[in-house]
Design a protein around this motif. Structure first.
Motif, PDB file in Angstrom:
ATOM      1  N   SER A   1       0.846  -1.187   0.000  1.00 19.29           N
ATOM      2  CA  SER A   1       0.000   0.000   0.000  1.00 19.29           C
ATOM      3  C   SER A   1       0.881   1.236   0.000  1.00 19.29           C
ATOM      4  O   SER A   1       2.080   1.156   0.175  1.00 19.29           O
ATOM      5  N   SER A   4      -1.272   7.105   0.944  1.00 21.88           N
ATOM      6  CA  SER A   4      -2.601   7.652   0.656  1.00 21.88           C
ATOM      7  C   SER A   4      -3.611   6.581   0.270  1.00 21.88           C
ATOM      8  O   SER A   4      -4.778   6.874   0.083  1.00 21.88           O
ATOM      9  N   SER A   5      -3.175   5.345   0.142  1.00 22.84           N
ATOM     10  CA  SER A   5      -4.073   4.263  -0.255  1.00 22.84           C
ATOM     11  C   SER A   5      -3.838   3.055   0.632  1.00 22.84           C
ATOM     12  O   SER A   5      -2.713   2.662   0.869  1.00 22.84           O
ATOM     13  N   SER A   6      -4.915   2.459   1.099  1.00 23.47           N
ATOM     14  CA  SER A   6      -4.776   1.271   1.940  1.00 23.47           C
ATOM     15  C   SER A   6      -4.973  -0.005   1.127  1.00 23.47           C
ATOM     16  O   SER A   6      -5.079  -1.085   1.697  1.00 23.47           O
ATOM     17  N   ALA A   7      -5.002   0.132  -0.199  1.00 25.51           N
ATOM     18  CA  ALA A   7      -5.169  -1.042  -1.055  1.00 25.51           C
ATOM     19  C   ALA A   7      -4.026  -2.020  -0.826  1.00 25.51           C
ATOM     20  O   ALA A   7      -2.873  -1.635  -0.715  1.00 25.51           O
ATOM     21  N   GLU A  37       5.381  10.475  -0.800  1.00 23.54           N
ATOM     22  CA  GLU A  37       4.469   9.380  -0.461  1.00 23.54           C
ATOM     23  C   GLU A  37       5.261   8.145  -0.034  1.00 23.54           C
ATOM     24  O   GLU A  37       6.267   7.805  -0.639  1.00 23.54           O
TER      25      GLU A  37
END
Length: 80
Positions: A1, A4-7, A37
Protein backbone atom coordinates in the motif's frame (compact mmCIF):
# COMPACT_ATOMS: atom_id res chain seq x y z
CA UNK A 1 0.00 0.00 0.00
CA UNK A 2 0.98 3.64 -0.10
CA UNK A 3 0.52 6.39 2.44
CA UNK A 4 -2.60 7.65 0.66
CA UNK A 5 -4.07 4.26 -0.26
CA UNK A 6 -4.78 1.27 1.94
CA UNK A 7 -5.17 -1.04 -1.06
CA UNK A 8 -3.36 -4.33 -0.52
CA UNK A 9 -1.36 -5.99 -3.28
CA UNK A 10 -0.23 -9.53 -2.48
CA UNK A 11 3.10 -10.98 -3.61
CA UNK A 12 3.77 -14.71 -3.52
CA UNK A 13 7.55 -14.50 -3.95
CA UNK A 14 10.47 -12.01 -3.85
CA UNK A 15 10.38 -11.45 -7.63
CA UNK A 16 6.71 -10.42 -7.48
CA UNK A 17 7.45 -8.09 -4.55
CA UNK A 18 10.28 -6.47 -6.50
CA UNK A 19 7.95 -5.93 -9.45
CA UNK A 20 5.22 -4.43 -7.25
CA UNK A 21 7.66 -2.04 -5.58
CA UNK A 22 8.99 -0.96 -9.00
CA UNK A 23 5.44 -0.29 -10.31
CA UNK A 24 4.47 1.68 -7.19
CA UNK A 25 7.70 3.68 -7.33
CA UNK A 26 7.12 4.49 -11.01
CA UNK A 27 3.53 5.58 -10.39
CA UNK A 28 4.46 7.75 -7.40
CA UNK A 29 7.48 9.42 -9.01
CA UNK A 30 6.13 9.85 -12.54
CA UNK A 31 5.73 13.62 -12.26
CA UNK A 32 9.20 14.71 -11.12
CA UNK A 33 11.20 11.64 -10.13
CA UNK A 34 10.50 12.16 -6.43
CA UNK A 35 7.62 11.57 -4.04
CA UNK A 36 6.93 12.29 -0.40
CA UNK A 37 4.47 9.38 -0.46
CA UNK A 38 5.45 6.24 1.48
CA UNK A 39 5.31 2.69 0.13
CA UNK A 40 4.25 0.45 3.02
CA UNK A 41 5.24 -3.23 2.92
CA UNK A 42 3.87 -5.76 5.37
CA UNK A 43 5.50 -9.17 5.18
CA UNK A 44 3.78 -12.13 6.73
CA UNK A 45 5.43 -15.55 6.71
CA UNK A 46 5.98 -18.26 9.30
CA UNK A 47 9.67 -18.33 8.27
CA UNK A 48 10.22 -14.55 8.37
CA UNK A 49 11.76 -12.90 11.44
CA UNK A 50 10.15 -9.83 13.03
CA UNK A 51 11.87 -6.83 11.43
CA UNK A 52 11.22 -3.15 10.92
CA UNK A 53 12.99 -1.60 7.94
CA UNK A 54 12.80 2.12 7.23
CA UNK A 55 14.37 3.63 4.12
CA UNK A 56 15.09 7.21 5.11
CA UNK A 57 15.66 9.90 2.49
CA UNK A 58 19.14 11.29 2.16
CA UNK A 59 19.96 14.94 2.50
CA UNK A 60 19.55 16.58 -0.91
CA UNK A 61 21.61 19.65 -1.71
CA UNK A 62 20.81 19.86 -5.44
CA UNK A 63 18.05 18.65 -7.73
CA UNK A 64 19.04 16.18 -10.44
CA UNK A 65 18.21 16.60 -14.11
CA UNK A 66 14.46 16.72 -14.59
CA UNK A 67 13.67 17.28 -10.91
CA UNK A 68 11.94 20.37 -9.62
CA UNK A 69 13.99 22.50 -7.20
CA UNK A 70 11.21 21.89 -4.64
CA UNK A 71 12.59 18.36 -4.14
CA UNK A 72 15.19 19.83 -1.77
CA UNK A 73 12.50 21.30 0.50
CA UNK A 74 10.38 18.15 0.23
CA UNK A 75 13.24 15.95 1.48
CA UNK A 76 14.15 18.40 4.23
CA UNK A 77 10.52 18.38 5.41
CA UNK A 78 10.55 14.56 5.51
CA UNK A 79 13.64 14.40 7.73
CA UNK A 80 12.69 17.20 10.15
Amino acid sequence: STGSSSATIAAENPAQLTSIIARLTESLTRENGFSTEAIVIRLSSPEAPDLTVVDLPGIVRTATAGQDMHVINDVNNLIE
